[in-house]
Design a protein around this motif. Structure first.
Motif, PDB file in Angstrom:
ATOM      1  N   GLY A   1      16.766  52.836  35.657  1.00  0.00           N
ATOM      2  CA  GLY A   1      17.979  53.630  35.544  1.00  0.00           C
ATOM      3  C   GLY A   1      19.211  52.763  35.770  1.00  0.00           C
ATOM      4  N   VAL A   2      19.133  51.866  36.743  1.00  0.00           N
ATOM      5  CA  VAL A   2      20.316  51.052  37.032  1.00  0.00           C
ATOM      6  C   VAL A   2      20.610  50.117  35.864  1.00  0.00           C
TER       7      VAL A   2
ATOM      8  N   ASN B   1      23.296  61.989  44.198  1.00  0.00           N
ATOM      9  CA  ASN B   1      22.937  61.163  45.337  1.00  0.00           C
ATOM     10  C   ASN B   1      24.264  60.664  45.892  1.00  0.00           C
TER      11      ASN B   1
ATOM     12  N   VAL C   1      19.457  60.967  36.650  1.00  0.00           N
ATOM     13  CA  VAL C   1      18.210  60.391  37.165  1.00  0.00           C
ATOM     14  C   VAL C   1      17.405  61.391  38.020  1.00  0.00           C
ATOM     15  N   TYR C   2      18.124  62.307  38.705  1.00  0.00           N
ATOM     16  CA  TYR C   2      17.420  63.287  39.562  1.00  0.00           C
ATOM     17  C   TYR C   2      17.223  64.632  38.867  1.00  0.00           C
TER      18      TYR C   2
ATOM     19  N   SER D   1      15.701  57.833  34.269  1.00  0.00           N
ATOM     20  CA  SER D   1      14.746  56.932  34.907  1.00  0.00           C
ATOM     21  C   SER D   1      13.404  57.627  35.134  1.00  0.00           C
TER      22      SER D   1
ATOM     23  N   SER E   1      11.779  56.634  37.780  1.00  0.00           N
ATOM     24  CA  SER E   1      11.577  56.332  39.204  1.00  0.00           C
ATOM     25  C   SER E   1      11.336  57.560  40.071  1.00  0.00           C
ATOM     26  N   LYS E   2      12.211  58.557  39.943  1.00  0.00           N
ATOM     27  CA  LYS E   2      12.213  59.635  40.935  1.00  0.00           C
ATOM     28  C   LYS E   2      11.205  60.724  40.592  1.00  0.00           C
TER      29      LYS E   2
HETATM   30  C1  LIG Z   1      22.086  58.266  41.299  1.00  0.00           C
HETATM   31  C2  LIG Z   1      21.105  57.192  40.934  1.00  0.00           C
HETATM   32  N1  LIG Z   1      21.120  56.709  39.690  1.00  0.00           N
HETATM   33  C3  LIG Z   1      20.274  55.756  39.300  1.00  0.00           C
HETATM   34  C4  LIG Z   1      19.335  55.250  40.174  1.00  0.00           C
HETATM   35  C5  LIG Z   1      18.475  54.154  39.661  1.00  0.00           C
HETATM   36  O1  LIG Z   1      17.124  54.351  39.692  1.00  0.00           O
HETATM   37  P1  LIG Z   1      16.169  53.225  39.125  1.00  0.00           P
HETATM   38  O2  LIG Z   1      16.973  52.002  38.917  1.00  0.00           O
HETATM   39  O3  LIG Z   1      15.088  53.064  40.157  1.00  0.00           O
HETATM   40  O4  LIG Z   1      15.634  53.757  37.849  1.00  0.00           O
HETATM   41  C6  LIG Z   1      19.296  55.709  41.489  1.00  0.00           C
HETATM   42  C7  LIG Z   1      18.343  55.148  42.470  1.00  0.00           C
HETATM   43  O5  LIG Z   1      18.391  55.376  43.651  1.00  0.00           O
HETATM   44  C8  LIG Z   1      20.202  56.715  41.873  1.00  0.00           C
HETATM   45  O6  LIG Z   1      20.217  57.196  43.128  1.00  0.00           O
END
Ligand SMILES: Cc1ncc(COP(=O)(O)O)c(C=O)c1O
Length: 365
Positions: free
Chosen positions: A74-75, A150, A180-181, A213, A215-216
């Motif tokens: 995501g980042v 977040n 992402v969430y 992402s 990830s979450k």
């Molecule tokens: C708001 C937000 N965006 C993006 C990300 C990025 O997630 P990742 O790089 O693990 O996909 C995070 C990770 O904590 C996040 O909190």
């Protein structure tokens, strides 16, 4: 980080390992030969799986081969999107408190981030459109918001999104939505009902970018796999730019991502039920502590209480860590509007949360 026995509630990840079926999909992909380069925009089969996912989840039609870039997290999607729309000297509006990487990526593009705090109105966070209007200059190019947020746990309603889109259209800004969430949303009729996506309101010609992402939702933080959705011309540029950054996300990880999208709902549902219970447990515990005010979050897996005595939140978190071995994230890390609060990630085991709440209560007394 080097201290033993810390109850770690500072990171933004769940304690659940990646589900077995996703790990097996990656192993199978390697055995099947997914060890070579892929397209810069990612495997067409993963982009097709994502287009199906948006169609099923939101009823949104997207062109798999023209409106997606698969990214290595995501980042990285945030970095690509921001670098595509900002030139040095440009200005970006960022709703805060927010995960700091958005504003940091603006700075990396040699542009300037203007933080616009989200006010707490009653028990819900809002958007200060007067402050947004006042912050626009001839150099403003984009507006970044995060929903679910977040650290706030705020989830933009369809009406919030409509106003943000109108604002961006009126000022000819790129609207970047960090979604992402999206799957960690507690307001829907079902545990797996996603938060509303801006893609449902925006037309495919709007200057809108969505950051996403694996990830979450799928407990895949270490895999580094995400995606970006955007207008075709932006996606074409982001695809070119990807070549010079990472070229593409790992091949076998992309295949595993397809499996996650296809079979992920059951594990996701179980996790969401557990997360909501954790949220409610921590909310109840914090409500009994003196000097603590905590709005009920609708999404993500964070609480962001304001604490009397935490006016210097970095110092407060440091003292809490040294005296009780509870690790929280200081609110000041999340930009304007964050000071005076702390972020608690409640995606830990219940036993860890119970012990942490007991220690925080004793510390505050
Ligand atoms: C708001 C937000 N965006 C993006 C990300 C990025 O997630 P990742 O790089 O693990 O996909 C995070 C990770 O904590 C996040 O909190």
């Amino acid at each position: 980080m080097a201290m033993d026995g810390v109850l770690k509630l500072y990171f933004g990840e769940s304690n659940i390992p990646t589900p077995e079926y996703i790990k097996r999909a990656a192993q199978k992909a390697m055995a099947d030969g997914f060890t070579f380069y892929t397209e810069n925009a990612g495997l067409p089969s993963l982009r097709q799986a994502l287009a199906r996912y948006y169609q099923e989840l939101h009823g949104v039609e997207l062109d798999p081969l023209g409106e997606f870039v698969i990214t290595a997290s995501g980042v990285q999607a945030l970095n690509l999107g921001i670098r595509c729309v900002l030139d040095p000297g440009d200005e970006a509006l960022v709703l805060t408190p927010a995960w700091p990487n958005g504003a940091s990526n603006v700075a990396l593009a040699n542009a300037v981030a203007l933080e616009i705090p989200q006010p707490l109105i009653g028990d819900r966070y809002g958007i200060d459109f007067n402050a947004l209007e006042a912050a626009v200059t001839p150099h403003t190019r984009m507006l970044l918001y995060t929903s679910p947020s977040n650290p706030l746990g705020w989830v933009a309603t369809v009406d919030d999104q409509r106003q943000l889109l109108d604002f961006a259209r009126r000022h000819k800004l790129w609207l970047i939505a960090d979604e992402v969430y999206e799957r960690l949303n507690y307001t829907g009729p079902k545990p797996t009902t996603p938060a509303p996506t801006i893609l449902k309101l925006a037309t495919r010609d709007d200057a809108v970018i969505v950051i996403q992402s694996f990830s979450k939702a799928y407990c895949m933080t270490g895999w580094r796999l995400g995606w970006l959705v955007g207008r075709r011309d932006l996606v074409a540029r982001a695809t070119q730019l990807n070549e010079f950054v990472v070229s593409h996300a790992p091949s076998f990880g992309q295949r595993a991502g397809e499996t996650a999208l296809l079979w992920g709902e059951t594990a996701l549902c179980e996790m969401l039920i557990r997360l909501k219970e954790n949220r409610d447990f921590c909310l109840a515990a914090l409500a009994n502590m003196p000097g603590v005010t905590v709005p009920k979050p609708d999404g993500a897996f964070y609480l962001f209480p304001k604490i009397k005595g935490a006016e210097d939140s970095f110092d407060f978190c440091k003292r809490l860590l040294m005296e009780t071995k509870v690790g929280l994230a200081p609110g000041v890390a999340f930009g304007s509007g964050g000071e005076g609060s702390v972020r608690i990630c409640y995606a830990a085991e219940r036993s860890v949360l119970e012990e942490a709440m007991t220690r925080i209560a004793a510390f505050l007394k």
